[in-house]
Design a protein around this motif. Structure first.
Motif, short mmCIF file in Angstrom:
data_model
loop_
_atom_site.label_atom_id
_atom_site.label_comp_id
_atom_site.label_asym_id
_atom_site.label_seq_id
_atom_site.Cartn_x
_atom_site.Cartn_y
_atom_site.Cartn_z
N SER A 185 -6.00 -0.04 -0.85
CA SER A 185 -7.22 0.64 -0.72
C SER A 185 -8.60 -0.22 -1.05
O SER A 185 -8.50 -0.64 -2.28
N ILE A 186 -9.60 -0.02 -0.41
CA ILE A 186 -10.84 -0.72 -0.56
C ILE A 186 -11.55 -0.20 -1.70
O ILE A 186 -11.55 1.00 -1.74
N VAL A 187 -11.92 -1.00 -2.74
CA VAL A 187 -12.77 -0.62 -3.81
C VAL A 187 -14.06 -1.17 -3.56
O VAL A 187 -14.18 -2.34 -3.33
N TYR A 188 -15.08 -0.24 -3.65
CA TYR A 188 -16.43 -0.77 -3.48
C TYR A 188 -17.19 -0.63 -5.02
O TYR A 188 -16.68 0.39 -5.94
N ASN A 189 -18.10 -1.38 -5.34
CA ASN A 189 -19.19 -1.16 -6.53
C ASN A 189 -20.33 -0.45 -6.12
O ASN A 189 -20.51 0.16 -4.93
N GLY A 190 -21.07 -0.17 -7.15
CA GLY A 190 -22.23 0.65 -7.13
C GLY A 190 -23.18 0.00 -6.12
O GLY A 190 -24.24 0.69 -5.61
N ASP A 191 -23.06 -1.13 -5.79
CA ASP A 191 -24.02 -1.74 -4.80
C ASP A 191 -23.45 -1.85 -3.14
O ASP A 191 -24.06 -2.34 -2.25
N ASP A 192 -22.21 -0.94 -3.01
CA ASP A 192 -21.64 -0.49 -1.64
C ASP A 192 -21.10 -1.88 -1.29
O ASP A 192 -20.99 -1.95 0.01
N GLN A 193 -20.69 -2.82 -2.22
CA GLN A 193 -19.99 -3.99 -1.82
C GLN A 193 -18.42 -3.69 -1.76
O GLN A 193 -17.97 -3.08 -2.67
N ILE A 195 -15.21 -5.03 -2.91
CA ILE A 195 -15.03 -6.14 -4.06
C ILE A 195 -13.78 -6.46 -4.42
O ILE A 195 -13.36 -7.49 -4.82
N SER A 196 -12.91 -5.42 -4.13
CA SER A 196 -11.40 -5.63 -4.35
C SER A 196 -10.43 -4.85 -3.45
O SER A 196 -11.13 -4.02 -2.50
N LEU A 197 -9.20 -4.94 -3.89
CA LEU A 197 -8.19 -4.08 -3.09
C LEU A 197 -7.35 -3.19 -4.40
O LEU A 197 -6.94 -4.11 -5.24
N HIS A 198 -7.10 -2.10 -4.39
CA HIS A 198 -6.03 -1.43 -5.19
C HIS A 198 -4.73 -1.15 -4.31
O HIS A 198 -4.61 -1.28 -3.20
N ARG A 199 -3.61 -1.84 -4.91
CA ARG A 199 -2.47 -1.83 -4.56
C ARG A 199 -1.64 -0.65 -4.88
O ARG A 199 -1.46 -0.24 -6.22
N THR A 200 -1.08 0.40 -3.99
CA THR A 200 -0.16 1.17 -4.46
C THR A 200 1.31 0.70 -3.82
O THR A 200 1.38 1.05 -2.56
N TYR A 201 2.09 0.48 -4.52
CA TYR A 201 3.33 0.10 -4.20
C TYR A 201 4.39 1.21 -3.84
O TYR A 201 4.44 2.14 -4.66
N LEU A 202 4.99 0.68 -2.76
CA LEU A 202 6.16 1.76 -2.32
C LEU A 202 7.46 1.11 -2.13
O LEU A 202 7.56 -0.12 -2.34
N ASP A 203 8.54 1.97 -1.79
CA ASP A 203 9.65 1.45 -1.45
C ASP A 203 9.86 1.41 -0.06
O ASP A 203 8.97 1.89 0.64
N SER A 204 10.81 1.03 0.55
CA SER A 204 11.12 0.74 1.77
C SER A 204 11.04 2.05 2.55
O SER A 204 10.88 2.01 3.84
N GLU A 205 11.20 3.19 2.16
CA GLU A 205 11.19 4.40 2.83
C GLU A 205 9.68 5.16 2.54
O GLU A 205 9.73 6.39 3.01
N GLY A 206 8.59 4.55 1.84
CA GLY A 206 7.31 5.14 1.69
C GLY A 206 7.06 5.89 0.49
O GLY A 206 6.23 6.48 0.24
N CYS A 230 -17.42 1.32 -9.73
CA CYS A 230 -16.24 1.12 -8.76
C CYS A 230 -15.50 2.40 -8.45
O CYS A 230 -15.12 2.97 -9.41
N SER A 231 -15.08 2.29 -7.18
CA SER A 231 -14.13 3.50 -6.69
C SER A 231 -13.65 3.39 -5.32
O SER A 231 -14.15 2.46 -4.60
N VAL A 232 -12.72 3.99 -5.11
CA VAL A 232 -12.12 4.22 -3.61
C VAL A 232 -12.57 5.55 -3.21
O VAL A 232 -12.53 6.54 -3.71
N ARG A 233 -13.40 5.37 -2.17
CA ARG A 233 -14.37 6.56 -1.67
C ARG A 233 -13.38 7.34 -0.34
O ARG A 233 -13.54 6.82 0.86
N LEU A 234 -13.01 8.40 -0.82
CA LEU A 234 -12.44 9.35 0.24
C LEU A 234 -12.88 10.19 0.53
O LEU A 234 -13.60 11.09 -0.12
N GLY A 235 -13.01 10.58 1.95
CA GLY A 235 -13.62 11.77 2.54
C GLY A 235 -14.85 11.45 2.97
O GLY A 235 -15.35 10.48 2.84
N ASP A 236 -15.83 12.68 3.04
CA ASP A 236 -17.22 12.67 3.52
C ASP A 236 -18.02 12.03 2.72
O ASP A 236 -17.74 11.82 1.63
N VAL A 237 -19.30 11.58 3.09
CA VAL A 237 -20.35 10.92 2.11
C VAL A 237 -20.94 12.18 1.46
O VAL A 237 -21.36 13.20 2.45
#
Length: 340
Positions: A185-193, A195-206, A230-237
């Motif tokens: 998941s894309i992580v944005y900072n307060g400057d709308d950049q 800057i990183s990725l958040h990893r949610t690890y799964l098993d082979s079945e999801g 910083c945040s992962v921005r989900l949904g409408d603006v």
């Protein structure tokens, strides 16, 4: 020309190849261990040779042998040999520090810093990920009791990587857990950049990965950026009111209950230090209910700070008790408990 370039590149192929073809980073950083092929994927068919930094050579059990850095780059990028030669030549000309190892070590600044490598790892992980396949995201969303339709919301800010090379610390020792599927998941900072990725690890079945010590982790941020708001921005603006939660799944649960958006700060510390965009006049915090009160205290800290700045903050806690066997409950737990 190519023989002169080989001579000039000798001892610097790790920098050259990783710069031109970031998809090879896992192999370059794996200490010559087998990793997924940067072209066809798989499990562990590709590796670089032990003299890689001198020659740039690599091999894939399926795709074949690549005797030098030019062949490796031609394979990993899809460029023609003439295009590869041009890129290597231009890179070397732009980096005067890439000189013979016979020069004094003190006069050789490192051509690649740890921060640069962090950016390359982020780029490589993203490029390895599927642009169109969201099947694992859909399975994971369903496994958490959320509407499958929210997978599209998440996928607008994420990709699934089925060949994520994974190293985690266990009792102070770094352990190679091989390839593990993950949602990035894309992580944005307060400057709308971004800057990183958040990893949610799964098993082979999801479903949630139960093998790793940490099923949710942040990758190091790229260089030249600030880690704030910083945040992962989900949904409408959001227009004037911003919904905030800690976890991504919690944010999706908030949306499942009717909100058009909810940004995930990933952890309590980021929640407490969050600063909303200038257009936001009200923040609704969908806080976790912890026995330690970590989530509530973070929300209170945010509330106290933003209220002084003229931003109203409303804190909402899930209206349910914490089970004796659990450390906390969140809004996903509450959503799942609702009659469907």
């Amino acid at each position: 020309m190519i023989s002169k370039l080989k001579q000039k590149a000798r001892g610097h192929w790790d920098f050259i190849v990783s710069t031109i073809a970031p998809s090879t980073l896992d192999a370059i950083n794996s200490n010559c261990s087998h990793v997924p092929c940067p072209i066809h994927g798989g499990q562990d068919g590709f590796r670089v040779y032990r003299d890689f930094n001198e020659t740039g050579g690599s091999v894939c059990n399926t795709c074949g042998n690549f005797s030098d850095g030019f062949a490796t780059l031609e394979f990993a990028t899809g460029l023609s040999i003439s295009e590869v030669i041009t890129q290597v030549r231009d890179l070397l000309e732009d980096k005067p520090v890439l000189v013979s190892r016979k020069a004094k070590a003190a006069s050789l600044p490192k051509p690649k810093t740890a921060a640069n490598k962090a950016t390359d790892r982020l780029r490589a992980a993203w490029l390895q990920s599927s642009q169109n396949d969201t099947s694992l995201i859909e399975k994971y969303v369903a496994s958490r009791g959320l509407p499958v339709g929210l997978a599209d919301v998440w996928a607008s800010q994420a990709r699934q990587n089925s060949v994520m090379r994974t190293y985690q610390k266990v009792e102070g020792v770094i352990v190679n857990f091989g390839v593990q599927p993950a949602i990035l998941s894309i992580v944005y900072n307060g400057d709308d950049q971004a800057i990183s990725l958040h990893r949610t690890y799964l098993d082979s079945e999801g479903a949630k990965n139960t093998v790793l010590p940490n099923a949710k982790t942040l990758m190091p941020s790229k260089e030249g950026v600030e880690w704030f708001s910083c945040s992962v921005r989900l949904g409408d603006v959001p227009a004037a009111t911003l919904n905030l939660a800690e976890g991504i799944e919690t944010s999706l649960a908030v949306m499942a209950m009717g909100e058009s958006h909810c940004w995930a700060t990933v952890n309590a510390q980021s929640l407490a230090g969050f600063t909303p965009p200038e257009n936001i006049k009200e923040v609704v915090v969908w806080a976790d209910l912890d026995k330690s009160e970590t989530g509530f205290k973070a929300a209170q800290s945010l509330q106290e700070r933003l209220c002084k700045e003229g931003v109203e903050v409303i804190i909402k806690l899930p209206p349910m008790p914490i089970p004796k066997s659990a450390k906390s409950v969140d809004w996903l737990d509450y959503y799942v408990s609702l009659p469907k």
